[in-house]
Structures are given as C-alpha cells and as structure tokens.
Design a protein around this motif. Sequence first.
Motif, PDB file in Angstrom:
ATOM      1  N   GLU A  13      -3.427   6.800  -6.304  1.00 35.01           N
ATOM      2  CA  GLU A  13      -2.416   8.048  -7.502  1.00 35.01           C
ATOM      3  C   GLU A  13      -2.649   9.364  -6.992  1.00 35.01           C
ATOM      4  OE1 GLU A  13      -4.116   7.109 -11.605  1.00 35.01           O
ATOM      5  OE2 GLU A  13      -1.920   5.061 -11.460  1.00 35.01           O
ATOM      6  N   SER A  14      -1.681   9.877  -7.478  1.00 33.61           N
ATOM      7  CA  SER A  14      -1.804  10.965  -6.879  1.00 33.61           C
ATOM      8  C   SER A  14      -1.209  12.455  -8.391  1.00 33.61           C
ATOM      9  CB  SER A  14      -0.847  11.366  -5.942  1.00 33.61           C
ATOM     10  OG  SER A  14      -0.610  12.458  -6.357  1.00 33.61           O
ATOM     11  N   ASP A  15      -1.350  13.270  -8.490  1.00 35.10           N
ATOM     12  CA  ASP A  15      -0.833  14.451  -9.604  1.00 35.10           C
ATOM     13  C   ASP A  15       0.224  14.891  -9.498  1.00 35.10           C
ATOM     14  OD1 ASP A  15      -3.713  13.893 -10.659  1.00 35.10           O
ATOM     15  OD2 ASP A  15      -5.028  15.860  -9.573  1.00 35.10           O
ATOM     16  N   MET A  16       0.455  14.782  -7.955  1.00 37.64           N
ATOM     17  CA  MET A  16       2.462  15.365  -8.111  1.00 37.64           C
ATOM     18  C   MET A  16       2.881  14.098  -8.456  1.00 37.64           C
ATOM     19  SD  MET A  16       2.945  16.132  -4.023  1.00 37.64           S
ATOM     20  CE  MET A  16       4.178  16.702  -4.348  1.00 37.64           C
ATOM     21  N   ASP A  17       4.257  14.134  -9.156  1.00 33.49           N
ATOM     22  CA  ASP A  17       5.287  13.202  -8.928  1.00 33.49           C
ATOM     23  C   ASP A  17       5.029  12.141  -8.744  1.00 33.49           C
ATOM     24  OD1 ASP A  17       5.668  14.896 -11.841  1.00 33.49           O
ATOM     25  OD2 ASP A  17       7.548  16.005 -11.123  1.00 33.49           O
ATOM     26  N   SER A  18       6.112  10.785  -9.175  1.00 33.56           N
ATOM     27  CA  SER A  18       5.875  10.117  -7.998  1.00 33.56           C
ATOM     28  C   SER A  18       7.491   9.717  -7.513  1.00 33.56           C
ATOM     29  CB  SER A  18       6.595   8.225  -9.258  1.00 33.56           C
ATOM     30  OG  SER A  18       4.902   8.061  -9.502  1.00 33.56           O
ATOM     31  N   GLY A  19       7.719   9.780  -6.418  1.00 34.56           N
ATOM     32  CA  GLY A  19       8.957   9.821  -6.065  1.00 34.56           C
ATOM     33  C   GLY A  19       9.843   8.767  -5.750  1.00 34.56           C
ATOM     34  N   LYS A  20      10.684   9.360  -5.968  1.00 38.40           N
ATOM     35  CA  LYS A  20      12.647   8.874  -6.457  1.00 38.40           C
ATOM     36  C   LYS A  20      12.997   9.625  -5.099  1.00 38.40           C
ATOM     37  CE  LYS A  20      13.164  11.717  -9.918  1.00 38.40           C
ATOM     38  NZ  LYS A  20      12.158  12.467  -9.684  1.00 38.40           N
ATOM     39  N   ALA A  21      13.777   7.908  -4.944  1.00 36.82           N
ATOM     40  CA  ALA A  21      15.055   8.090  -3.669  1.00 36.82           C
ATOM     41  C   ALA A  21      16.922   8.080  -4.777  1.00 36.82           C
ATOM     42  CB  ALA A  21      15.827   7.200  -2.966  1.00 36.82           C
ATOM     43  N   VAL A  22      17.559   8.894  -5.054  1.00 37.40           N
ATOM     44  CA  VAL A  22      18.869   8.360  -5.600  1.00 37.40           C
ATOM     45  C   VAL A  22      19.532   7.929  -4.224  1.00 37.40           C
ATOM     46  CG1 VAL A  22      21.101  10.266  -6.747  1.00 37.40           C
ATOM     47  CG2 VAL A  22      18.479  11.132  -6.286  1.00 37.40           C
ATOM     48  N   ALA A  23      19.729   7.484  -4.690  1.00 38.92           N
ATOM     49  CA  ALA A  23      21.281   6.405  -3.774  1.00 38.92           C
ATOM     50  C   ALA A  23      22.387   6.356  -4.571  1.00 38.92           C
ATOM     51  CB  ALA A  23      20.693   4.613  -3.790  1.00 38.92           C
ATOM     52  N   LEU A  24      23.065   7.128  -3.267  1.00 42.23           N
ATOM     53  CA  LEU A  24      24.420   7.953  -3.713  1.00 42.23           C
ATOM     54  C   LEU A  24      25.554   6.508  -3.198  1.00 42.23           C
ATOM     55  CD1 LEU A  24      23.956  11.478  -3.073  1.00 42.23           C
ATOM     56  CD2 LEU A  24      24.447  10.345  -5.129  1.00 42.23           C
ATOM     57  N   TYR A  75      13.180  12.864  -2.341  1.00 43.38           N
ATOM     58  CA  TYR A  75      12.180  13.620  -3.326  1.00 43.38           C
ATOM     59  C   TYR A  75      10.768  11.958  -2.895  1.00 43.38           C
ATOM     60  CZ  TYR A  75       8.760  15.713  -6.002  1.00 43.38           C
ATOM     61  OH  TYR A  75       7.949  16.153  -6.476  1.00 43.38           O
ATOM     62  N   LEU A  76      10.128  12.539  -1.885  1.00 46.19           N
ATOM     63  CA  LEU A  76       8.733  12.059  -1.840  1.00 46.19           C
ATOM     64  C   LEU A  76       8.187  11.944  -2.598  1.00 46.19           C
ATOM     65  CD1 LEU A  76       8.593  11.765   2.315  1.00 46.19           C
ATOM     66  CD2 LEU A  76       9.171  10.400   1.187  1.00 46.19           C
ATOM     67  N   GLY A  77       8.186  13.511  -3.263  1.00 45.16           N
ATOM     68  CA  GLY A  77       6.739  13.601  -4.647  1.00 45.16           C
ATOM     69  C   GLY A  77       5.289  13.043  -3.701  1.00 45.16           C
ATOM     70  N   ALA A  78       4.876  11.710  -4.648  1.00 47.89           N
ATOM     71  CA  ALA A  78       3.328  11.654  -4.231  1.00 47.89           C
ATOM     72  C   ALA A  78       3.360  11.065  -2.825  1.00 47.89           C
ATOM     73  CB  ALA A  78       3.012  10.142  -5.661  1.00 47.89           C
ATOM     74  N   ALA A  79       4.180  10.111  -2.699  1.00 48.45           N
ATOM     75  CA  ALA A  79       4.113   9.669  -1.748  1.00 48.45           C
ATOM     76  C   ALA A  79       4.049   9.788  -0.121  1.00 48.45           C
ATOM     77  CB  ALA A  79       5.903   8.410  -1.750  1.00 48.45           C
ATOM     78  N   PHE A 117       1.143  -1.298  -0.054  1.00 47.22           N
ATOM     79  CA  PHE A 117      -0.046   0.300  -0.187  1.00 47.22           C
ATOM     80  C   PHE A 117       0.688   1.131   0.137  1.00 47.22           C
ATOM     81  CE2 PHE A 117      -2.299   3.153   2.646  1.00 47.22           C
ATOM     82  CZ  PHE A 117      -3.543   3.454   1.387  1.00 47.22           C
ATOM     83  N   GLY A 118       0.376   2.673  -0.701  1.00 46.94           N
ATOM     84  CA  GLY A 118       1.333   3.676  -1.181  1.00 46.94           C
ATOM     85  C   GLY A 118       1.155   3.804  -2.225  1.00 46.94           C
ATOM     86  N   LYS A 119       1.374   5.784  -2.699  1.00 48.56           N
ATOM     87  CA  LYS A 119       0.647   6.445  -3.388  1.00 48.56           C
ATOM     88  C   LYS A 119       1.624   6.984  -4.506  1.00 48.56           C
ATOM     89  CE  LYS A 119      -2.313   9.399  -2.236  1.00 48.56           C
ATOM     90  NZ  LYS A 119      -3.535  10.432  -1.766  1.00 48.56           N
ATOM     91  N   ILE A 120       1.846   6.827  -5.724  1.00 47.67           N
ATOM     92  CA  ILE A 120       2.309   6.633  -6.547  1.00 47.67           C
ATOM     93  C   ILE A 120       1.908   8.223  -7.454  1.00 47.67           C
ATOM     94  CG2 ILE A 120       3.414   4.888  -7.015  1.00 47.67           C
ATOM     95  CD1 ILE A 120       1.025   4.200  -9.203  1.00 47.67           C
ATOM     96  N   GLY A 121       2.363   8.710  -8.723  1.00 54.35           N
ATOM     97  CA  GLY A 121       1.705   9.751  -8.929  1.00 54.35           C
ATOM     98  C   GLY A 121       1.311   8.896 -10.343  1.00 54.35           C
ATOM     99  N   LYS A 122       1.457   9.610 -11.404  1.00 56.55           N
ATOM    100  CA  LYS A 122      -0.062   9.324 -13.126  1.00 56.55           C
ATOM    101  C   LYS A 122       1.476   9.303 -13.906  1.00 56.55           C
ATOM    102  CE  LYS A 122      -4.372  10.776 -11.569  1.00 56.55           C
ATOM    103  NZ  LYS A 122      -5.645  11.557 -11.811  1.00 56.55           N
TER     104      LYS A 122
END
Length: 326
Positions: free
Chosen positions: A106-117, A129-133, A79-84
């Motif tokens: 679903e959200s109108d925001m961009d989907s979240g992303k995690a840059v793993a350095l 960046y959590l974005g829609a999450a 269970f979670g939330k993503i962007g379209k």
Amino acid sequence: MSKILGMGNALVDILTRMENDEILENLEFPKGSMQLVDADTSAKILEQTASLPKEQASGGSAANTIHGLSNLGVNTGFFGKIGKDEMGAFFKSDMSAKNIEPLLLESDMDSGKAVALISPDSERTFATYLGAACELAADEITEDLFKGYSHFHIEGYLVYNQPLIEKALQMAKESRLIVSLDLASFNVVEDNLAFLKDMVAKYVDILFANEEEAKAFTQKENHEAVNAMAEDCNIAILKLGKEGSLIRQFNETVQVGTIDANSIDTTGAGDLYAAGFLYGLVNYLPLQKCGELGALLSGKVIEVVGPKMDETRWNTIKAEMDRILN
C-alpha cells in the motif's frame, strides 16, 4: 501442483466507449497505444468523457491474465501496489473474490487507473495514470515473494522502472520459476528496445507479443518475427488478431486459428490469450492445444466490454474447453 504468480501495475480500468475517434485526435494519442499520463491529464480525460457510457473493472495486463487463470481453477497470486483509497479497496476485493492471493503493498498515493478509450471498431487506447503502482520498487522484491510458485508472469508495462523489472526477472529465475513476459504495447517496446531484448535473452522462457509489438521488437513480421522472437527464449507467441496466432518452440512452428466472435471491445484480448495458453502449458498440453485455448478465451472476452467475463460466459468457455481437449 502449478501455481502462477503475476506481477504488474495494479490498476482500475475505466472503460469508456467513444462515438468516434475525435477525443484521440484532440489528445494526440496514437490509436491502439498506451500513454502514461499524470494525475491532471487523467482528470482532464475523465472530464472530457464524463457524458460517455463507462464501466469499471480491476485491470492491468498481468492482473487480467491472472484473473483468467484463476477462473479456470489455477492457483494464482498477484503482486503489485495500491493506494489506501476506494479504488485500491476495489482492486483488492476483486482479487480476493476470485481466490487470487493478493500480495498487495500500500502507498499514500492514489491508486492507479487506466482510462480505456474504446473506438467504434473495438480498438482500445489507454491513458494510464500509474499512481501508487509506480511506487513499487526493486528493493521490495524479495526471495520470499516467489516461494510456493512454479511460474511467474510479468507485464512489459513495468519497464518504465527498469531496475524493478530486472530484479523481479532475475529473482524469479534464481528461484527456478518458469518466466513469461507480455511485451505490452508497441510504443513501450520502441522506447525500451535494447533493455527488453537483454531481459528476454537473460531471463524469459515464454514471450507474448501482438503484431505491432513483435515488429517493434524484431523489425520483422509474421513468421520471420516469431522466428526472431524465439531465438532468445524457449517459446515465442505471436498474436495476429483475426489471423490467429503463431507459436514457435525450437524448430517447430504451430499456426492456430480463431473462433467466431462478435467483437465489441478488444480490451484484455491479449491478456486472456496468455491465460488460456498458460493454462494449457501448466497442464502439459501440446502447443496446438495451448494456442486453441488462448484463442477461445481471447475470442470470448472481445464480445464483452472490458477484460472481465461473468460466470455464465466462463461456464460456456469451460464446456468448449472440454470439446477442444477431448
């Protein structure tokens, strides 16, 4: 039959291998931490790392654990939330491909992303960046969400929204699910210590933490830390990296070693340990065997970049599981 529901930030991991830690120093990110960033900072980091080798995978701590369990044949949902958007579609298709029930809003925001350095020594630092999450809200948690499930696994990263995580934990317990929580990151624990302690005492049956998280949570180390963790839950698991793990239930402490592994990226190590441990638990195995399965999965995933393993590696894992269990 056991069925495990995971809940967490629905993120796409952008796995970036660094030649040194200069980028971390420029960003002033503590090595090994998880930093929440806004859209502009996320874009800036992607720009700074544009020339570095990258891979993409659906991620998020709880999602990684659920993926691992599904690969072992456990019935699961997430269970979670993503962007379209393209990344949201990627996340959803990755879930469905592994027979994970995708309970995704679903959200109108961009989907979240995690840059793993990823540092040369395989340690990873996340710029998330959590974005829609982050739009997942407490009023979206309903009783129906937990129907048909026996276990609920949730990541501590959700603590940025305290009403959300409290509602989820409370409703899972009211629905009589066994609840496990992964503490997520030491800086997350430090920033939310009183709240997390309260949640563990009230709702959590199984608590996962690594050394730094456990120290932040208990102000203690090793055996003293796992003892303190176990005061407020049924089972406490302290992951000690190369030193293995400690598992405490009631008055029993089990010490588990590691497997030989050539570590190139620790992304997902703790998440896959949780997958192995929970697999053992739902199959009514003793704590020692649960820990050994956790060590097997975490040892295998650090030999690849990112939290996902291919079918060949999973087949090797299953063969080694047979040896552990027989």
